[in-house]
Design a protein around this motif. Structure first.
Motif, PDB file in Angstrom:
ATOM      1  N   TYR A  96      -0.909   5.664   5.056  1.00  0.00           N
ATOM      2  CA  TYR A  96      -1.506   6.049   3.772  1.00  0.00           C
ATOM      3  C   TYR A  96      -0.764   7.251   3.211  1.00  0.00           C
ATOM      4  CZ  TYR A  96      -4.854   8.608   0.806  1.00  0.00           C
ATOM      5  OH  TYR A  96      -5.441   9.320  -0.207  1.00  0.00           O
ATOM      6  N   ILE A  97      -0.516   7.226   1.900  1.00  0.00           N
ATOM      7  CA  ILE A  97       0.112   8.350   1.210  1.00  0.00           C
ATOM      8  C   ILE A  97      -0.892   8.887   0.189  1.00  0.00           C
ATOM      9  CG2 ILE A  97       1.996   9.076  -0.310  1.00  0.00           C
ATOM     10  CD1 ILE A  97       3.713   6.881   0.931  1.00  0.00           C
ATOM     11  N   PRO A  98      -1.215  10.171   0.225  1.00  0.00           N
ATOM     12  CA  PRO A  98      -2.229  10.725  -0.688  1.00  0.00           C
ATOM     13  C   PRO A  98      -1.649  11.071  -2.057  1.00  0.00           C
ATOM     14  CG  PRO A  98      -1.462  12.433   0.790  1.00  0.00           C
ATOM     15  CD  PRO A  98      -0.742  11.181   1.199  1.00  0.00           C
ATOM     16  N   ALA A  99      -1.152  10.068  -2.741  1.00  0.00           N
ATOM     17  CA  ALA A  99      -0.481  10.300  -4.022  1.00  0.00           C
ATOM     18  C   ALA A  99      -1.210   9.572  -5.155  1.00  0.00           C
ATOM     19  CB  ALA A  99       0.986   9.873  -3.920  1.00  0.00           C
ATOM     20  N   ARG A 100      -0.838   8.341  -5.435  1.00  0.00           N
ATOM     21  CA  ARG A 100      -1.472   7.582  -6.512  1.00  0.00           C
ATOM     22  C   ARG A 100      -2.927   7.291  -6.152  1.00  0.00           C
ATOM     23  NH1 ARG A 100      -1.878   1.843  -7.460  1.00  0.00           N
ATOM     24  NH2 ARG A 100      -2.198   1.434  -9.680  1.00  0.00           N
ATOM     25  N   ASP A 101      -3.823   7.512  -7.123  1.00  0.00           N
ATOM     26  CA  ASP A 101      -5.230   7.161  -6.916  1.00  0.00           C
ATOM     27  C   ASP A 101      -5.392   5.684  -7.247  1.00  0.00           C
ATOM     28  OD1 ASP A 101      -7.919   6.767  -6.824  1.00  0.00           O
ATOM     29  OD2 ASP A 101      -8.437   8.190  -8.414  1.00  0.00           O
ATOM     30  N   TYR A 102      -5.390   4.859  -6.212  1.00  0.00           N
ATOM     31  CA  TYR A 102      -5.549   3.423  -6.390  1.00  0.00           C
ATOM     32  C   TYR A 102      -6.944   2.971  -5.969  1.00  0.00           C
ATOM     33  CZ  TYR A 102      -4.420   3.383  -1.343  1.00  0.00           C
ATOM     34  OH  TYR A 102      -4.399   3.610   0.017  1.00  0.00           O
ATOM     35  N   PHE A 103      -7.841   3.922  -5.791  1.00  0.00           N
ATOM     36  CA  PHE A 103      -9.201   3.636  -5.350  1.00  0.00           C
ATOM     37  C   PHE A 103     -10.181   3.550  -6.518  1.00  0.00           C
ATOM     38  CE2 PHE A 103      -7.163   6.443  -2.189  1.00  0.00           C
ATOM     39  CZ  PHE A 103      -7.099   5.576  -1.117  1.00  0.00           C
ATOM     40  N   THR A 104     -10.075   4.499  -7.436  1.00  0.00           N
ATOM     41  CA  THR A 104     -11.103   4.727  -8.443  1.00  0.00           C
ATOM     42  C   THR A 104     -11.123   3.629  -9.486  1.00  0.00           C
ATOM     43  OG1 THR A 104     -10.817   7.108  -8.121  1.00  0.00           O
ATOM     44  CG2 THR A 104     -11.988   6.399 -10.103  1.00  0.00           C
ATOM     45  N   ALA A 105     -12.287   3.021  -9.683  1.00  0.00           N
ATOM     46  CA  ALA A 105     -12.418   1.955 -10.675  1.00  0.00           C
ATOM     47  C   ALA A 105     -12.404   2.498 -12.094  1.00  0.00           C
ATOM     48  CB  ALA A 105     -13.703   1.164 -10.426  1.00  0.00           C
ATOM     49  N   ALA A 106     -12.928   3.701 -12.289  1.00  0.00           N
ATOM     50  CA  ALA A 106     -12.970   4.288 -13.632  1.00  0.00           C
ATOM     51  C   ALA A 106     -11.550   4.479 -14.162  1.00  0.00           C
ATOM     52  CB  ALA A 106     -13.701   5.620 -13.598  1.00  0.00           C
ATOM     53  N   ALA A 126       0.826  -1.209   0.000  1.00  0.00           N
ATOM     54  CA  ALA A 126       0.000   0.000   0.000  1.00  0.00           C
ATOM     55  C   ALA A 126       0.858   1.257   0.000  1.00  0.00           C
ATOM     56  CB  ALA A 126      -0.933  -0.007   1.211  1.00  0.00           C
ATOM     57  N   ILE A 127       2.033   1.191   0.619  1.00  0.00           N
ATOM     58  CA  ILE A 127       2.962   2.323   0.641  1.00  0.00           C
ATOM     59  C   ILE A 127       3.843   2.318  -0.610  1.00  0.00           C
ATOM     60  CG2 ILE A 127       4.877   3.382   1.890  1.00  0.00           C
ATOM     61  CD1 ILE A 127       2.212   3.668   3.325  1.00  0.00           C
ATOM     62  N   ASP A 128       4.353   1.135  -0.963  1.00  0.00           N
ATOM     63  CA  ASP A 128       5.297   1.033  -2.088  1.00  0.00           C
ATOM     64  C   ASP A 128       4.700   1.526  -3.398  1.00  0.00           C
ATOM     65  OD1 ASP A 128       7.083  -0.075  -0.324  1.00  0.00           O
ATOM     66  OD2 ASP A 128       6.726  -2.153  -0.955  1.00  0.00           O
ATOM     67  N   GLN A 129       3.388   1.382  -3.579  1.00  0.00           N
ATOM     68  CA  GLN A 129       2.766   1.705  -4.863  1.00  0.00           C
ATOM     69  C   GLN A 129       2.877   3.185  -5.240  1.00  0.00           C
ATOM     70  OE1 GLN A 129      -1.567   1.345  -4.902  1.00  0.00           O
ATOM     71  NE2 GLN A 129      -1.627   1.731  -2.700  1.00  0.00           N
ATOM     72  N   HIS A 130       3.267   4.027  -4.295  1.00  0.00           N
ATOM     73  CA  HIS A 130       3.321   5.465  -4.557  1.00  0.00           C
ATOM     74  C   HIS A 130       4.700   5.948  -5.016  1.00  0.00           C
ATOM     75  CE1 HIS A 130      -0.680   6.054  -2.840  1.00  0.00           C
ATOM     76  NE2 HIS A 130      -0.319   5.273  -1.845  1.00  0.00           N
TER      77      HIS A 130
END
Length: 734
Positions: free
Chosen positions: A448-458, A152-156
């Motif tokens: 949590y890091i507020p960088a990459r949007d890994y939430f949005t399905a669109a 979850a952290i590395d992805q940013h």
């Protein structure tokens, strides 16, 4: 790695100029903007203002040109409080005065806000503001050598190494009046310097290191232009793996370990001191440093910990030859780290205060960090605890001279769903940010890091790029209300209207009601460090792994807010005929409030048709999701009260109520799943690392995956036995 260094404010201005050339309405005027071009903050303020004027299709002209509308910006330190601004609007001109560079930026952005709402240049309003809380920071954990090791952290990593991200993030901070950022990881020095005398500690070749240096220089420069102070807040004591291998020490003090023995060898001390000194020399735009006592300082006494800090951080700062600001993070003496020392913890606490008060060579005041309600500030506005336990009066009596308290408002509870409860933030700041001993707040997360949007399905979401842009209301509320807690709700509702027109007029009121749900859960359900609660997912650290909060968990768990009453205590008291005063939040009162607010939130958004507006679609969906989670929690509380009542009295009517309420809770959970399934991807969640003995760093969260656990509550109620059977099961479980 290629970096782009075109400043965001310059890009925005050029884009606005290009767009503005296509048409010019009759109201367009020639406008001049005067300012001190030698001041970097004035340059940024002017660029933001010019871009807003061009969006209104005005023509920017030279200040020497006769006629037209004139905007004059200047710094008047003697007339205003630090960071304050004053706008004087007249028929043919506007003057913007700032007490300093920050005040000038805030004044210019206040004008931008008026212009972007459609106010014509001849109808701009005079205004003035000054800050209530002087230090307004965002906590930002870096995704390399991170404190928490997880996917979850590395992805940013790639996003945070792109300077376009930092341009956008710092622009957001400036708009919302944040004026500092703390950058945290275990061991930042090898990413910034090749430490002289310890060259083998570096993991990078010259080209790689230069890319890292360029990144850090750009981050610090972009922040400075926007009036944002930058702090490095490492953890102690840690070294790079390359250092450990080359010098044969610190093998237990490398990433990903974060709770470990303190490494007390002189070579580590000398390496850290040299690294800090070199960073302060090579990065003049870096504002300050932060100190953490703990983490990698296991089995060290308070004397040893303070001695380490004196011989590394403080020695390097003293020798830096330039102003350096300082933050010092402090835990409760009740925490296990303090209890391991060789002295009475209260004596250690006084020794730490004495050490801080003797520091007279930093750019003060020193900010001393206390975590407000440990890792879960999104709970109650009452201070129930800090990291480790209760907060005594050592740091407050007598009144501090060279330091101020900085409340750390940690958010480890809300990442995916948009959040905003203006009354909560306003009350928090007024209750806790106004005493003379308070210097500031720091808002942010460690998991949590507020960088990459890994939430949005669109796949495509052109209205936003980064995760923090989805949570615009969260940052706007905290930043603006920290600056001025009297900022009216209209400022925030106007922003909804600017974004969504008439369709956005009810959204602030809807969020106020619906997204109070996690605050109420965290007030009712006691938690401590990061993973002990994840309110958005209604999960907690059950032993060593993250689990859904079952009805039994809800019945037994103590409360955080002392005004709340937990279910077990409530049922026991009512069985004895006891009552509770109106000031106490009993489970059934809480359920009633959740029910009323969630239903009202759903009513407020019922008529909104987002159409093709993707951002509005998510805004409305998030309100609905919070509302159904609130209805779920309300029914679950009622079911818990009924179930506990049946277990103590054996009345069949109570069991029937428990089953029915827990069925309703399941139905409401299904509604939340129905809304979120098409909109949200399964999301990586750092909390799933649980305790270090139960690591699950690649696990994903979605409400749908917890559905079976929610259904177990119904089964539990259906199969519940009479009081004697329940007591036997309880004894067996124990």
């Amino acid at each position: 790695m290629a970096f782009r260094f075109l400043p965001g404010w310059l890009f925005a201005c050029l884009l606005s100029l290009v767009l503005g050339t296509f048409s010019a309405p009759a109201q367009a005027e020639d406008v001049s903007v005067s300012y001190d071009a030698a001041n970097v903050q004035a340059n940024y303020a002017a660029a933001q203002l010019r871009a807003a004027l061009v969006r209104q299709q005005h023509v920017i002209v030279d200040p020497d040109q006769a006629g037209g509308f004139a905007i004059v910006m200047s710094i008047k330190a003697s007339d205003l409080a630090p960071q304050a601004y004053a706008i004087d609007a007249r028929p043919g001109s506007v003057t913007v005065a700032g007490a300093d560079g920050r005040g000038l930026i805030y004044g210019a952005l206040a004008l931008v806000e008026q212009l972007d709402k459609g106010t014509s240049i001849r109808k701009l309003q005079s205004a003035s503001e000054k800050p209530t809380v002087a230090f307004r920071a965002i906590k930002f954990d870096l995704p390399w050598d991170s404190y928490r090791a997880s996917a979850a952290i590395d992805q940013h990593r790639d996003t945070v190494r792109d300077t376009r991200y930092w341009t956008a993030f710092f622009d957001m901070m400036a708009r919302n009046r944040f004026n500092a950022i703390t950058l945290s990881n275990l061991h930042p020095w090898p990413y910034m310097v090749r430490t002289k005398g310890f060259e083998k500690a570096s993991p990078f070749d010259d080209r790689e290191l230069e890319e890292w240096k360029q990144l850090h220089r750009t981050i610090f420069r972009l922040a400075k232009e926007r009036g944002i102070d930058t702090y490095l807040l490492p953890f102690n004591i840690f070294v790079s793996k390359e250092f450990s291998e080359a010098y044969g020490v610190g093998k237990l003090n490398t990433y990903p370990r974060y709770n470990t023995k303190g490494e007390k060898t002189p070579i580590v001390r000398d390496y850290v001191r040299a690294s800090i000194g070199q960073v302060l020399e090579e990065y003049p735009d870096l504002t300050g440093l932060g100190i953490n006592l703990g983490e990698g300082m296991g089995e060290m006494t308070a004397d040893e910990r303070i001695g380490y800090v004196k011989n590394t951080y403080l020695a390097a700062i003293r020798d830096a030859g330039r102003p350096v600001k300082l933050i010092w993070s402090i835990n409760s003496v009740e925490t296990k780290e303090w209890q391991q020392t060789g002295h009475d913890p209260r004596i250690d606490e006084q020794m730490l205060r004495d050490t801080i008060e003797k520091i007279d060579f930093v750019d003060g005041p020193i900010q001393i960090n206390f975590k407000f309600n440990w890792s879960h500030a999104l709970s109650t506005t009452k201070l129930a605890q800090i990291h480790g336990g209760k907060l005594g009066d050592t740091y407050f009596t007598p009144a501090p001279k060279n330091y101020r308290v900085n409340w750390i408002a940690r958010n480890e509870d809300v990442f995916a769903l948009r959040w905003g409860v203006p009354s909560f933030v306003r009350e928090h700041v007024k209750a806790n940010g106004t005493p003379a001993y308070v210097g500031g707040y720091t808002v942010g997360s460690e998991t949590y890091i507020p960088a990459r949007d890994y939430f949005t399905a669109a796949a495509n979401h052109p209205q936003w790029t980064y995760a923090f842009e989805r949570q615009w209301l969260f940052y706007k509320l905290w930043g603006r209300l920290l600056y001025n807690p009297d900022t009216p709700d209209k400022v925030f509702s106007d922003e909804f209207a600017r974004r969504y027109g008439r369709k956005g007029r009810n959204l602030l009121a809807a969020y106020e009601r619906a997204s109070a749900t996690p605050l109420r859960l965290a007030s009712l359900f006691y938690s401590q460090w990061d993973h002990t609660l994840y309110s958005e997912g209604m999960m907690w650290l059950d032993g060593r792994t993250m689990e859904y909060i079952s009805v039994d968990d809800l019945i037994r768990q103590p409360v955080l807010d002392p005004a709340y009453v937990n279910i077990a205590d409530y049922v026991a008291a009512t069985q004895k005929g006891q009552t509770f005063p109106a000031a106490r939040m009993t489970p059934l009162r809480l359920a009633d409030r959740l029910l009323a607010d969630s239903r009202e939130a759903l009513r407020l958004v019922r008529g909104i048709n987002p159409g093709k507006d993707l951002a509005l679609q998510y805004e409305v969906a998030d309100v609905k999701t919070w509302a159904h989670l609130g209805l779920h929690l309300a029914a679950k509380i009622r079911g818990g009260v009924a179930l506990q009542t049946f277990r103590t009295t054996g009345g069949p009517a109570a069991k029937k109520r428990a089953v029915r309420q827990l069925e309703i809770a399941l139905d409401e959970w299904d509604e939340a799943v129905k809304i979120t399934r098409p909109l949200y991807r399964p999301m990586l969640l750092t909390h799933f690392t649980g305790q270090s003995s139960a690591l699950n760093p690649d696990a994903e969260f979605h409400w749908e995956t917890l559905r079976a656990s929610v259904a177990k509550d119904v089964e539990l109620a259906v199969t519940a036995g009479p009081p004697l059977a329940h007591e036997h099961l309880e004894r067996t479980a124990k």
